[in-house]
Design an enzyme around this catalytic site. Sequence first.
Site, PDB file in Angstrom:
ATOM      1  CB  CYS A   1      -0.882   0.062   1.233  1.00  0.00           C
ATOM      2  SG  CYS A   1      -1.967  -1.326   1.489  1.00  0.00           S
TER       3      CYS A   1
HETATM    4  N1  LIG Z   1      -3.873  -0.545  -0.871  1.00  0.00           N
HETATM    5  C1  LIG Z   1      -4.258  -0.375   0.373  1.00  0.00           C
HETATM    6  O1  LIG Z   1      -4.843  -1.269   0.994  1.00  0.00           O
HETATM    7  N2  LIG Z   1      -4.098   0.831   0.929  1.00  0.00           N
HETATM    8  C2  LIG Z   1      -4.362   1.126   2.285  1.00  0.00           C
HETATM    9  C3  LIG Z   1      -5.152   2.375   2.431  1.00  0.00           C
HETATM   10  C4  LIG Z   1      -5.434   2.729   3.876  1.00  0.00           C
HETATM   11  C5  LIG Z   1      -6.200   4.012   4.035  1.00  0.00           C
HETATM   12  N3  LIG Z   1      -6.252   4.405   5.408  1.00  0.00           N
HETATM   13  C6  LIG Z   1      -7.595   3.898   3.488  1.00  0.00           C
HETATM   14  O2  LIG Z   1      -8.515   3.572   4.246  1.00  0.00           O
HETATM   15  O3  LIG Z   1      -7.804   4.151   2.311  1.00  0.00           O
END
Ligand SMILES: NC(=O)NCCC[C@H](N)C(=O)O
Length: 405
Positions: free
Chosen positions: A392
Amino acid sequence: MTEAQGVDKRYGVDSEVGPLRTVMLHRPGNELRRLTPRNNDKLLFDGIPWVGRAQEEHDAFAQALRDRDVEVLYLGELLTEALTDPEARSVAVTGAIADLRLGDTLRDYLRTALSDLDPARLAEALMAGVRNDEVRAGGLVTSLLAHEDFLIDPLPNLLFTRDSSVWIRDSVAVTSLAMPARARETQLTELIYTFHPRFAGADKVYDHQLEHVEGGDVLALGPGVLAVGVGERTTPAGVERLARRVFAQGLAHTVLAVPIAQQRATMHLDTVCTMVDVDAVLMYPNMAEEMRAHAVTTDGEQLYVAEPEPFLVAAAKALGIDTLRRIDTGLDPVTAEREQWDDGNNTLALAPRVCIAYERTVETNARLEESGIEVIRISGSELGSGRGGPRCMSCPVLRAPLAVV
Ligand SMILES: NC(=O)NCCC[C@H](N)C(=O)O
Protein backbone atom coordinates in the site's frame (compact mmCIF):
# COMPACT_ATOMS: atom_id res chain seq x y z
CA MET A 1 19.37 0.39 -15.18
CA THR A 2 20.33 -2.51 -17.41
CA GLU A 3 20.95 -2.28 -21.11
CA ALA A 4 18.12 -4.70 -21.73
CA GLN A 5 15.69 -2.19 -20.25
CA GLY A 6 16.74 0.53 -22.59
CA VAL A 7 18.95 3.36 -21.47
CA ASP A 8 16.20 5.96 -21.24
CA LYS A 9 13.44 3.90 -19.75
CA ARG A 10 12.29 5.66 -16.61
CA TYR A 11 8.84 4.20 -16.10
CA GLY A 12 6.86 1.11 -16.94
CA VAL A 13 5.50 -1.82 -14.94
CA ASP A 14 4.25 -5.05 -16.46
CA SER A 15 4.18 -7.38 -13.47
CA GLU A 16 3.99 -7.53 -9.69
CA VAL A 17 7.37 -9.18 -9.27
CA GLY A 18 9.73 -7.93 -12.00
CA PRO A 19 12.85 -6.50 -10.30
CA LEU A 20 11.82 -3.19 -8.80
CA ARG A 21 13.93 -0.29 -10.10
CA THR A 22 12.03 2.86 -9.12
CA VAL A 23 9.25 3.42 -6.62
CA MET A 24 7.28 6.45 -5.46
CA LEU A 25 6.76 6.74 -1.70
CA HIS A 26 5.40 9.48 0.47
CA ARG A 27 7.34 10.27 3.62
CA PRO A 28 4.62 11.05 6.18
CA GLY A 29 4.68 14.67 7.31
CA ASN A 30 2.52 17.35 8.83
CA GLU A 31 -0.65 15.89 7.36
CA LEU A 32 -0.39 13.18 10.03
CA ARG A 33 -0.21 15.89 12.71
CA ARG A 34 -3.74 16.88 11.76
CA LEU A 35 -5.21 13.63 13.05
CA THR A 36 -7.20 13.89 16.29
CA PRO A 37 -9.46 11.45 18.14
CA ARG A 38 -12.37 13.40 16.65
CA ASN A 39 -11.38 13.16 13.01
CA ASN A 40 -9.30 9.99 12.68
CA ASP A 41 -12.22 7.77 11.67
CA LYS A 42 -13.32 10.16 8.95
CA LEU A 43 -9.70 10.44 7.80
CA LEU A 44 -9.45 6.62 7.65
CA PHE A 45 -6.85 6.12 10.39
CA ASP A 46 -7.41 3.67 13.21
CA GLY A 47 -5.52 5.74 15.74
CA ILE A 48 -3.29 8.74 16.24
CA PRO A 49 0.21 7.85 15.07
CA TRP A 50 3.37 9.09 16.80
CA VAL A 51 4.56 11.07 13.83
CA GLY A 52 8.30 11.10 14.57
CA ARG A 53 8.36 7.34 14.96
CA ALA A 54 6.25 6.87 11.83
CA GLN A 55 8.84 8.91 9.93
CA GLU A 56 11.66 6.78 11.32
CA GLU A 57 9.85 3.64 10.30
CA HIS A 58 9.23 5.07 6.86
CA ASP A 59 12.87 6.11 6.48
CA ALA A 60 13.89 2.54 7.31
CA PHE A 61 11.44 1.27 4.68
CA ALA A 62 12.99 3.59 2.09
CA GLN A 63 16.49 2.50 3.12
CA ALA A 64 15.56 -1.17 2.79
CA LEU A 65 14.52 -0.40 -0.78
CA ARG A 66 17.71 1.56 -1.54
CA ASP A 67 19.77 -1.27 -0.08
CA ARG A 68 18.34 -3.39 -2.88
CA ASP A 69 19.20 -0.81 -5.54
CA VAL A 70 15.71 0.61 -5.80
CA GLU A 71 15.50 4.31 -6.64
CA VAL A 72 13.12 6.02 -4.21
CA LEU A 73 11.13 9.03 -5.38
CA TYR A 74 9.10 11.05 -2.92
CA LEU A 75 5.64 12.29 -3.82
CA GLY A 76 6.12 15.52 -1.84
CA GLU A 77 9.32 16.36 -3.71
CA LEU A 78 7.84 15.54 -7.11
CA LEU A 79 4.85 17.72 -6.28
CA THR A 80 7.03 20.65 -5.23
CA GLU A 81 9.06 20.33 -8.42
CA ALA A 82 5.91 20.13 -10.55
CA LEU A 83 4.60 23.28 -8.87
CA THR A 84 7.46 25.35 -10.21
CA ASP A 85 5.35 25.48 -13.39
CA PRO A 86 2.93 28.44 -13.17
CA GLU A 87 0.19 26.52 -14.94
CA ALA A 88 0.57 23.67 -12.44
CA ARG A 89 0.22 26.14 -9.58
CA SER A 90 -2.93 27.59 -11.08
CA VAL A 91 -4.49 24.14 -11.62
CA ALA A 92 -3.47 23.10 -8.09
CA VAL A 93 -5.01 26.14 -6.44
CA THR A 94 -8.24 25.89 -8.42
CA GLY A 95 -8.61 22.24 -7.46
CA ALA A 96 -7.89 22.83 -3.79
CA ILE A 97 -10.50 25.57 -3.38
CA ALA A 98 -13.30 23.97 -5.37
CA ASP A 99 -15.05 22.75 -2.22
CA LEU A 100 -18.57 24.22 -1.99
CA ARG A 101 -18.21 24.65 1.79
CA LEU A 102 -15.96 27.64 1.20
CA GLY A 103 -18.25 30.17 -0.46
CA ASP A 104 -17.04 32.96 -2.72
CA THR A 105 -15.36 35.25 -0.17
CA LEU A 106 -13.23 32.57 1.39
CA ARG A 107 -12.50 31.02 -1.98
CA ASP A 108 -11.25 34.33 -3.37
CA TYR A 109 -9.14 34.89 -0.27
CA LEU A 110 -7.61 31.43 -0.50
CA ARG A 111 -6.96 31.75 -4.20
CA THR A 112 -4.84 34.83 -3.59
CA ALA A 113 -3.16 33.48 -0.47
CA LEU A 114 -2.23 30.15 -2.04
CA SER A 115 -1.13 31.70 -5.33
CA ASP A 116 1.39 33.81 -3.41
CA LEU A 117 3.11 30.75 -1.87
CA ASP A 118 6.35 29.36 -3.22
CA PRO A 119 6.18 25.79 -4.59
CA ALA A 120 7.31 24.12 -1.36
CA ARG A 121 4.80 25.97 0.80
CA LEU A 122 2.02 25.43 -1.67
CA ALA A 123 2.80 21.71 -1.74
CA GLU A 124 2.71 21.70 2.06
CA ALA A 125 -0.71 23.41 2.10
CA LEU A 126 -2.05 20.97 -0.46
CA MET A 127 -0.85 17.97 1.57
CA ALA A 128 -1.32 19.10 5.18
CA GLY A 129 -4.41 21.23 4.50
CA VAL A 130 -5.34 24.64 5.88
CA ARG A 131 -7.28 25.24 9.08
CA ASN A 132 -9.70 28.10 9.60
CA ASP A 133 -7.61 29.58 12.42
CA GLU A 134 -4.48 29.56 10.28
CA VAL A 135 -5.75 32.29 7.96
CA ARG A 136 -7.16 35.75 8.47
CA ALA A 137 -9.77 35.60 5.81
CA GLY A 138 -12.68 37.56 7.32
CA GLY A 139 -16.25 37.23 6.09
CA LEU A 140 -19.32 35.23 7.04
CA VAL A 141 -18.18 31.69 6.36
CA THR A 142 -14.94 31.94 8.26
CA SER A 143 -16.77 33.49 11.22
CA LEU A 144 -19.35 30.74 11.35
CA LEU A 145 -16.92 27.86 10.99
CA ALA A 146 -15.16 26.50 14.06
CA HIS A 147 -11.52 27.50 14.58
CA GLU A 148 -10.34 23.96 13.97
CA ASP A 149 -12.43 23.34 10.86
CA PHE A 150 -10.39 22.64 7.77
CA LEU A 151 -10.79 24.94 4.79
CA ILE A 152 -8.63 22.54 2.83
CA ASP A 153 -8.69 19.03 4.26
CA PRO A 154 -5.39 17.32 5.14
CA LEU A 155 -4.43 14.18 3.23
CA PRO A 156 -2.89 11.73 5.75
CA ASN A 157 -3.50 8.82 3.38
CA LEU A 158 -1.00 10.19 0.87
CA LEU A 159 1.24 7.70 2.69
CA PHE A 160 -0.45 5.00 0.64
CA THR A 161 0.91 5.95 -2.76
CA ARG A 162 -0.31 2.64 -4.16
CA ASP A 163 -3.85 3.83 -4.35
CA SER A 164 -3.65 7.23 -6.05
CA SER A 165 -1.90 6.11 -9.23
CA VAL A 166 -0.80 2.89 -10.88
CA TRP A 167 1.51 2.24 -13.81
CA ILE A 168 0.16 -0.20 -16.35
CA ARG A 169 3.01 -0.94 -18.70
CA ASP A 170 4.17 2.47 -19.98
CA SER A 171 0.91 4.27 -19.18
CA VAL A 172 -0.10 5.72 -15.88
CA ALA A 173 -3.59 5.43 -14.46
CA VAL A 174 -4.41 8.33 -12.19
CA THR A 175 -7.09 6.64 -10.17
CA SER A 176 -10.49 7.77 -8.91
CA LEU A 177 -10.65 7.33 -5.15
CA ALA A 178 -13.96 6.38 -3.57
CA MET A 179 -13.67 7.77 -0.05
CA PRO A 180 -14.25 11.53 0.33
CA ALA A 181 -11.25 11.77 2.68
CA ARG A 182 -8.97 10.64 -0.14
CA ALA A 183 -10.58 12.10 -3.26
CA ARG A 184 -8.25 15.12 -3.48
CA GLU A 185 -5.09 12.96 -3.45
CA THR A 186 -5.47 12.29 -7.13
CA GLN A 187 -5.45 15.99 -7.94
CA LEU A 188 -1.85 15.84 -6.71
CA THR A 189 -0.82 12.73 -8.62
CA GLU A 190 -2.46 14.19 -11.72
CA LEU A 191 -0.33 17.34 -11.28
CA ILE A 192 2.85 15.28 -10.91
CA TYR A 193 2.24 13.21 -14.02
CA THR A 194 1.14 16.22 -16.06
CA PHE A 195 3.75 18.76 -15.06
CA HIS A 196 6.83 16.98 -13.72
CA PRO A 197 9.52 16.78 -16.42
CA ARG A 198 10.39 13.22 -15.42
CA PHE A 199 7.04 12.07 -16.75
CA ALA A 200 6.79 14.36 -19.76
CA GLY A 201 5.14 12.51 -22.60
CA ALA A 202 3.91 9.58 -20.50
CA ASP A 203 0.59 8.21 -21.72
CA LYS A 204 -2.36 8.31 -19.35
CA VAL A 205 -4.88 5.53 -19.28
CA TYR A 206 -7.25 6.72 -16.54
CA ASP A 207 -8.17 9.88 -14.68
CA HIS A 208 -9.63 10.93 -11.39
CA GLN A 209 -12.96 12.04 -12.78
CA LEU A 210 -13.90 8.58 -14.05
CA GLU A 211 -15.66 5.75 -12.19
CA HIS A 212 -13.97 4.66 -8.95
CA VAL A 213 -10.83 2.55 -9.31
CA GLU A 214 -8.15 2.43 -6.58
CA GLY A 215 -4.59 1.28 -7.18
CA GLY A 216 -4.65 -1.15 -4.26
CA ASP A 217 -7.22 -3.11 -6.21
CA VAL A 218 -5.07 -3.40 -9.33
CA LEU A 219 -2.57 -6.27 -9.59
CA ALA A 220 -0.45 -6.80 -12.69
CA LEU A 221 -0.33 -10.59 -12.50
CA GLY A 222 1.91 -10.73 -15.55
CA PRO A 223 2.35 -8.97 -18.89
CA GLY A 224 -1.10 -8.35 -20.33
CA VAL A 225 -3.04 -9.66 -17.34
CA LEU A 226 -4.58 -7.48 -14.64
CA ALA A 227 -6.58 -8.61 -11.63
CA VAL A 228 -8.85 -5.89 -10.26
CA GLY A 229 -10.63 -6.17 -6.92
CA VAL A 230 -14.22 -4.96 -6.81
CA GLY A 231 -15.46 -4.13 -3.35
CA GLU A 232 -15.45 -1.21 -0.91
CA ARG A 233 -13.42 1.01 -3.22
CA THR A 234 -13.33 -0.06 -6.88
CA THR A 235 -16.84 -0.29 -8.30
CA PRO A 236 -18.14 -2.68 -10.97
CA ALA A 237 -18.42 0.30 -13.31
CA GLY A 238 -14.83 1.23 -12.45
CA VAL A 239 -13.39 -2.12 -13.47
CA GLU A 240 -15.46 -2.06 -16.66
CA ARG A 241 -14.14 1.40 -17.53
CA LEU A 242 -10.56 0.40 -16.74
CA ALA A 243 -10.91 -2.73 -18.88
CA ARG A 244 -12.17 -0.70 -21.83
CA ARG A 245 -9.31 1.74 -21.43
CA VAL A 246 -6.49 -0.80 -21.12
CA PHE A 247 -7.84 -2.83 -24.03
CA ALA A 248 -8.16 0.27 -26.21
CA GLN A 249 -4.51 1.15 -25.52
CA GLY A 250 -3.32 -2.43 -25.99
CA LEU A 251 -2.03 -2.61 -22.41
CA ALA A 252 -3.72 -5.89 -21.48
CA HIS A 253 -5.54 -8.78 -23.09
CA THR A 254 -7.39 -9.94 -19.95
CA VAL A 255 -8.79 -8.17 -16.92
CA LEU A 256 -9.91 -10.41 -14.07
CA ALA A 257 -12.65 -8.75 -12.04
CA VAL A 258 -12.40 -10.17 -8.52
CA PRO A 259 -15.26 -9.50 -6.06
CA ILE A 260 -14.05 -8.96 -2.50
CA ALA A 261 -16.03 -8.37 0.69
CA GLN A 262 -17.14 -4.76 1.10
CA GLN A 263 -15.57 -4.10 4.47
CA ARG A 264 -12.66 -2.19 5.89
CA ALA A 265 -10.50 -5.25 6.59
CA THR A 266 -10.55 -6.11 2.89
CA MET A 267 -10.74 -2.61 1.43
CA HIS A 268 -8.47 -3.50 -1.52
CA LEU A 269 -7.51 -6.68 -3.31
CA ASP A 270 -3.94 -6.24 -2.09
CA THR A 271 -5.07 -6.59 1.52
CA VAL A 272 -5.90 -10.23 0.81
CA CYS A 273 -3.64 -11.22 -2.07
CA THR A 274 -0.17 -10.22 -3.29
CA MET A 275 2.25 -11.90 -5.67
CA VAL A 276 5.58 -13.16 -4.39
CA ASP A 277 6.86 -15.07 -7.42
CA VAL A 278 6.12 -15.22 -11.13
CA ASP A 279 3.74 -18.07 -10.43
CA ALA A 280 2.91 -17.70 -6.75
CA VAL A 281 0.55 -15.60 -4.66
CA LEU A 282 0.19 -15.10 -0.96
CA MET A 283 -3.51 -15.18 -0.06
CA TYR A 284 -5.50 -14.57 3.07
CA PRO A 285 -6.41 -18.14 3.98
CA ASN A 286 -9.87 -17.30 5.31
CA MET A 287 -10.90 -16.00 1.90
CA ALA A 288 -8.65 -17.87 -0.52
CA GLU A 289 -11.04 -20.71 -1.23
CA GLU A 290 -13.97 -18.51 -2.06
CA MET A 291 -12.22 -15.97 -4.29
CA ARG A 292 -13.65 -15.99 -7.80
CA ALA A 293 -12.74 -14.07 -10.92
CA HIS A 294 -14.70 -12.99 -13.96
CA ALA A 295 -12.33 -12.91 -16.93
CA VAL A 296 -13.02 -9.90 -19.14
CA THR A 297 -11.62 -9.92 -22.68
CA THR A 298 -12.35 -8.12 -25.92
CA ASP A 299 -12.43 -8.69 -29.66
CA GLY A 300 -11.45 -5.09 -30.19
CA GLU A 301 -15.03 -3.86 -30.12
CA GLN A 302 -17.05 -5.31 -27.29
CA LEU A 303 -16.25 -6.76 -23.89
CA TYR A 304 -16.74 -10.46 -23.16
CA VAL A 305 -17.31 -11.51 -19.58
CA ALA A 306 -16.70 -15.17 -18.72
CA GLU A 307 -18.57 -17.08 -16.03
CA PRO A 308 -16.80 -16.76 -12.67
CA GLU A 309 -14.11 -19.31 -11.91
CA PRO A 310 -11.85 -19.88 -8.89
CA PHE A 311 -9.35 -17.03 -8.87
CA LEU A 312 -6.26 -19.24 -9.19
CA VAL A 313 -7.76 -21.11 -12.14
CA ALA A 314 -8.84 -18.01 -14.01
CA ALA A 315 -5.50 -16.32 -13.34
CA ALA A 316 -3.42 -19.30 -14.53
CA LYS A 317 -5.47 -19.50 -17.73
CA ALA A 318 -5.05 -15.79 -18.42
CA LEU A 319 -1.30 -16.00 -17.73
CA GLY A 320 -0.96 -19.07 -19.93
CA ILE A 321 0.67 -21.14 -17.19
CA ASP A 322 -0.35 -24.52 -15.79
CA THR A 323 -0.73 -23.41 -12.19
CA LEU A 324 -0.66 -20.25 -10.17
CA ARG A 325 0.58 -21.49 -6.81
CA ARG A 326 -0.91 -20.28 -3.60
CA ILE A 327 1.48 -19.98 -0.68
CA ASP A 328 -0.61 -21.73 1.93
CA THR A 329 0.27 -20.19 5.26
CA GLY A 330 -1.81 -22.89 6.95
CA LEU A 331 -2.68 -20.51 9.72
CA ASP A 332 -5.60 -21.11 12.03
CA PRO A 333 -8.48 -18.74 11.25
CA VAL A 334 -7.91 -16.47 14.24
CA THR A 335 -4.17 -15.99 13.66
CA ALA A 336 -4.89 -15.53 9.97
CA GLU A 337 -7.49 -12.86 10.71
CA ARG A 338 -5.18 -11.01 13.11
CA GLU A 339 -2.28 -11.03 10.66
CA GLN A 340 -4.49 -10.06 7.72
CA TRP A 341 -5.69 -7.02 9.71
CA ASP A 342 -2.03 -6.15 10.32
CA ASP A 343 -1.32 -6.32 6.57
CA GLY A 344 0.52 -9.63 6.61
CA ASN A 345 -0.70 -10.39 3.11
CA ASN A 346 0.25 -6.94 1.83
CA THR A 347 3.80 -7.74 0.74
CA LEU A 348 5.81 -5.68 -1.73
CA ALA A 349 7.80 -7.85 -4.13
CA LEU A 350 11.26 -6.50 -4.98
CA ALA A 351 11.93 -9.38 -7.38
CA PRO A 352 10.69 -12.94 -7.78
CA ARG A 353 10.88 -14.61 -4.36
CA VAL A 354 11.99 -11.46 -2.51
CA CYS A 355 9.51 -9.27 -0.66
CA ILE A 356 9.17 -6.65 2.06
CA ALA A 357 6.70 -7.29 4.91
CA TYR A 358 5.92 -5.85 8.32
CA GLU A 359 7.89 -7.65 11.03
CA ARG A 360 4.84 -8.02 13.26
CA THR A 361 3.10 -10.55 11.03
CA VAL A 362 5.37 -13.19 12.43
CA GLU A 363 3.52 -16.33 11.41
CA THR A 364 2.79 -15.33 7.84
CA ASN A 365 6.42 -14.27 7.34
CA ALA A 366 7.67 -17.59 8.72
CA ARG A 367 5.47 -19.52 6.29
CA LEU A 368 6.66 -17.39 3.41
CA GLU A 369 10.26 -18.20 4.27
CA GLU A 370 9.47 -21.90 4.56
CA SER A 371 8.13 -21.61 1.00
CA GLY A 372 11.42 -20.21 -0.26
CA ILE A 373 10.50 -16.51 -0.24
CA GLU A 374 13.04 -14.08 1.21
CA VAL A 375 11.27 -11.69 3.58
CA ILE A 376 12.83 -8.31 4.38
CA ARG A 377 11.13 -7.19 7.57
CA ILE A 378 10.34 -3.59 8.41
CA SER A 379 8.82 -2.08 11.50
CA GLY A 380 5.32 -0.66 11.11
CA SER A 381 3.97 -0.04 14.59
CA GLU A 382 3.05 3.56 13.76
CA LEU A 383 2.72 3.32 9.99
CA GLY A 384 0.22 0.52 10.43
CA SER A 385 -2.30 2.77 12.17
CA GLY A 386 -3.36 3.90 8.71
CA ARG A 387 -4.21 0.26 7.88
CA GLY A 388 -1.81 -0.32 5.06
CA GLY A 389 1.35 -2.35 4.55
CA PRO A 390 4.43 -2.23 2.31
CA ARG A 391 2.50 -2.71 -0.93
CA CYS A 392 0.00 0.00 0.00
CA MET A 393 2.85 2.41 0.80
CA SER A 394 4.56 2.05 -2.57
CA CYS A 395 3.80 2.92 -6.17
CA PRO A 396 6.21 1.05 -8.47
CA VAL A 397 7.20 3.36 -11.32
CA LEU A 398 9.70 1.08 -13.04
CA ARG A 399 10.12 -2.67 -12.88
CA ALA A 400 12.44 -4.65 -15.11
CA PRO A 401 10.48 -6.84 -17.50
CA LEU A 402 10.25 -10.44 -16.38
CA ALA A 403 11.87 -11.63 -19.58
CA VAL A 404 15.26 -10.37 -18.40
CA VAL A 405 14.99 -11.90 -14.93
N1 LIG B 1 -3.87 -0.54 -0.87
C1 LIG B 1 -4.26 -0.37 0.37
O1 LIG B 1 -4.84 -1.27 0.99
N2 LIG B 1 -4.10 0.83 0.93
C2 LIG B 1 -4.36 1.13 2.28
C3 LIG B 1 -5.15 2.37 2.43
C4 LIG B 1 -5.43 2.73 3.88
C5 LIG B 1 -6.20 4.01 4.04
N3 LIG B 1 -6.25 4.40 5.41
C6 LIG B 1 -7.60 3.90 3.49
O2 LIG B 1 -8.51 3.57 4.25
O3 LIG B 1 -7.80 4.15 2.31
